[in-house]
Write a protein that holds these residues in place. Sequence first.
Motif, PDB file in Angstrom:
ATOM      1  N   THR A 103       0.756  -1.045  -0.094  1.00  0.00           N
ATOM      2  CA  THR A 103       0.006   0.016  -0.050  1.00  0.00           C
ATOM      3  C   THR A 103       1.034   1.372  -0.220  1.00  0.00           C
ATOM      4  OG1 THR A 103      -1.701  -0.972   1.246  1.00  0.00           O
ATOM      5  CG2 THR A 103      -1.810   1.309   1.367  1.00  0.00           C
ATOM      6  N   GLY A 104       1.838   1.436   0.937  1.00  0.00           N
ATOM      7  CA  GLY A 104       2.837   2.533   1.059  1.00  0.00           C
ATOM      8  C   GLY A 104       3.465   2.559  -0.528  1.00  0.00           C
ATOM      9  N   VAL A 105       4.075   1.817  -1.195  1.00  0.00           N
ATOM     10  CA  VAL A 105       4.890   1.884  -2.289  1.00  0.00           C
ATOM     11  C   VAL A 105       3.912   2.111  -3.315  1.00  0.00           C
ATOM     12  CG1 VAL A 105       6.338   0.323  -4.038  1.00  0.00           C
ATOM     13  CG2 VAL A 105       6.658   0.060  -1.537  1.00  0.00           C
ATOM     14  N   PHE A 106       2.674   1.657  -3.285  1.00  0.00           N
ATOM     15  CA  PHE A 106       1.826   2.090  -4.502  1.00  0.00           C
ATOM     16  C   PHE A 106       1.541   3.494  -4.241  1.00  0.00           C
ATOM     17  CE2 PHE A 106      -2.360   2.562  -6.530  1.00  0.00           C
ATOM     18  CZ  PHE A 106      -2.081   2.248  -7.891  1.00  0.00           C
ATOM     19  N   THR A 124       9.392   6.150 -13.988  1.00  0.00           N
ATOM     20  CA  THR A 124       9.510   5.819 -12.659  1.00  0.00           C
ATOM     21  C   THR A 124       8.469   5.535 -11.932  1.00  0.00           C
ATOM     22  OG1 THR A 124      11.464   7.208 -12.625  1.00  0.00           O
ATOM     23  CG2 THR A 124      10.712   6.441 -10.393  1.00  0.00           C
ATOM     24  N   LEU A 125       7.355   6.171 -12.200  1.00  0.00           N
ATOM     25  CA  LEU A 125       5.963   5.891 -11.556  1.00  0.00           C
ATOM     26  C   LEU A 125       5.399   4.385 -12.080  1.00  0.00           C
ATOM     27  CD1 LEU A 125       2.901   7.516 -10.575  1.00  0.00           C
ATOM     28  CD2 LEU A 125       2.603   6.716 -13.053  1.00  0.00           C
ATOM     29  N   ARG A 126       5.770   4.066 -13.258  1.00  0.00           N
ATOM     30  CA  ARG A 126       5.274   2.737 -13.648  1.00  0.00           C
ATOM     31  C   ARG A 126       6.141   1.741 -13.117  1.00  0.00           C
ATOM     32  NH1 ARG A 126       5.125   5.767 -18.925  1.00  0.00           N
ATOM     33  NH2 ARG A 126       3.053   6.199 -19.283  1.00  0.00           N
ATOM     34  N   LYS A 127       7.542   1.651 -12.809  1.00  0.00           N
ATOM     35  CA  LYS A 127       8.449   0.944 -12.336  1.00  0.00           C
ATOM     36  C   LYS A 127       8.062   0.795 -10.896  1.00  0.00           C
ATOM     37  CE  LYS A 127      12.444   1.611 -15.256  1.00  0.00           C
ATOM     38  NZ  LYS A 127      13.866   2.116 -15.477  1.00  0.00           N
ATOM     39  N   VAL A 128       7.713   1.808  -9.924  1.00  0.00           N
ATOM     40  CA  VAL A 128       7.229   1.739  -8.723  1.00  0.00           C
ATOM     41  C   VAL A 128       5.858   0.923  -8.760  1.00  0.00           C
ATOM     42  CG1 VAL A 128       6.669   3.031  -6.760  1.00  0.00           C
ATOM     43  CG2 VAL A 128       8.838   3.699  -8.076  1.00  0.00           C
ATOM     44  N   GLN A 129       4.991   1.289  -9.501  1.00  0.00           N
ATOM     45  CA  GLN A 129       3.704   0.627  -9.525  1.00  0.00           C
ATOM     46  C   GLN A 129       3.669  -0.844  -9.696  1.00  0.00           C
ATOM     47  OE1 GLN A 129       1.187   2.853 -11.948  1.00  0.00           O
ATOM     48  NE2 GLN A 129       0.579   4.298 -10.136  1.00  0.00           N
ATOM     49  N   ALA A 130       4.790  -1.101 -10.542  1.00  0.00           N
ATOM     50  CA  ALA A 130       4.995  -2.549 -10.850  1.00  0.00           C
ATOM     51  C   ALA A 130       5.626  -3.275  -9.684  1.00  0.00           C
ATOM     52  CB  ALA A 130       6.003  -2.748 -11.970  1.00  0.00           C
ATOM     53  N   LEU A 184       1.229  -4.785 -17.204  1.00  0.00           N
ATOM     54  CA  LEU A 184       1.201  -3.518 -17.943  1.00  0.00           C
ATOM     55  C   LEU A 184       1.999  -2.459 -17.467  1.00  0.00           C
ATOM     56  CD1 LEU A 184      -2.818  -3.504 -18.137  1.00  0.00           C
ATOM     57  CD2 LEU A 184      -1.105  -4.004 -19.890  1.00  0.00           C
ATOM     58  N   ALA A 185       2.392  -2.313 -16.067  1.00  0.00           N
ATOM     59  CA  ALA A 185       3.346  -1.048 -15.749  1.00  0.00           C
ATOM     60  C   ALA A 185       4.463  -1.384 -16.253  1.00  0.00           C
ATOM     61  CB  ALA A 185       3.148  -1.185 -14.247  1.00  0.00           C
ATOM     62  N   SER A 186       4.928  -2.823 -16.190  1.00  0.00           N
ATOM     63  CA  SER A 186       6.483  -3.248 -16.766  1.00  0.00           C
ATOM     64  C   SER A 186       6.542  -2.975 -18.250  1.00  0.00           C
ATOM     65  CB  SER A 186       6.568  -4.503 -16.358  1.00  0.00           C
ATOM     66  OG  SER A 186       6.882  -4.763 -14.968  1.00  0.00           O
ATOM     67  N   LEU A 187       5.494  -3.232 -19.049  1.00  0.00           N
ATOM     68  CA  LEU A 187       5.506  -3.322 -20.292  1.00  0.00           C
ATOM     69  C   LEU A 187       5.526  -1.621 -20.755  1.00  0.00           C
ATOM     70  CD1 LEU A 187       3.235  -5.915 -21.553  1.00  0.00           C
ATOM     71  CD2 LEU A 187       5.565  -5.685 -21.843  1.00  0.00           C
ATOM     72  N   SER A 188       4.678  -0.780 -20.051  1.00  0.00           N
ATOM     73  CA  SER A 188       4.749   0.398 -20.499  1.00  0.00           C
ATOM     74  C   SER A 188       5.946   1.233 -20.022  1.00  0.00           C
ATOM     75  CB  SER A 188       3.312   1.244 -19.968  1.00  0.00           C
ATOM     76  OG  SER A 188       3.229   1.221 -18.294  1.00  0.00           O
ATOM     77  N   ARG A 240       8.550   0.440 -22.680  1.00  0.00           N
ATOM     78  CA  ARG A 240       8.158   0.949 -23.992  1.00  0.00           C
ATOM     79  C   ARG A 240       8.518   2.445 -23.879  1.00  0.00           C
ATOM     80  NH1 ARG A 240       2.558   1.932 -27.018  1.00  0.00           N
ATOM     81  NH2 ARG A 240       3.324   2.883 -28.774  1.00  0.00           N
ATOM     82  N   ALA A 241       8.286   3.049 -22.436  1.00  0.00           N
ATOM     83  CA  ALA A 241       8.733   4.359 -22.280  1.00  0.00           C
ATOM     84  C   ALA A 241      10.132   4.751 -22.415  1.00  0.00           C
ATOM     85  CB  ALA A 241       8.182   4.958 -21.251  1.00  0.00           C
ATOM     86  N   GLY A 242      10.835   3.859 -21.951  1.00  0.00           N
ATOM     87  CA  GLY A 242      12.208   3.863 -21.957  1.00  0.00           C
ATOM     88  C   GLY A 242      12.989   3.704 -23.461  1.00  0.00           C
ATOM     89  N   ARG A 243      12.073   3.285 -24.307  1.00  0.00           N
ATOM     90  CA  ARG A 243      12.890   3.178 -25.712  1.00  0.00           C
ATOM     91  C   ARG A 243      12.755   4.616 -26.449  1.00  0.00           C
ATOM     92  NH1 ARG A 243       9.065  -0.614 -28.086  1.00  0.00           N
ATOM     93  NH2 ARG A 243       9.882  -0.045 -29.988  1.00  0.00           N
TER      94      ARG A 243
END
Length: 83
Positions: free
Chosen positions: A13-16, A27-33, A61-65, A68-71
């Motif tokens: 809960t805290g990490v999310f 970074t948001l997506r990585k943390v959510q993953a 989905l968070a990892s894939l996005s 993708r955002a890093g490319r």
Amino acid sequence: MSSLVELVGWAATGVFAGSYLCREPQTLRKVQAFAAILWIGYGAVIHSFPIIVSNVIVATLASLSAFRAGRPNAPAYQPSQET
């Protein structure tokens, strides 16, 4: 044991929640993953199939996005402007 299980749930809960403080979308997506992975572990320990499945979807989905955002040449999603 239950206090350790609860700790994993609260950590997820805290990490999310903390992910919304991230300034960079990638970074948001990585943390959510990562938070979703914690939730998967929590769901596995308490034997909750809905928690596991929903967070496998979120983590994927968070990892894939994030990937993708890093490319550098990845086209951004643009919804159609049809009226």
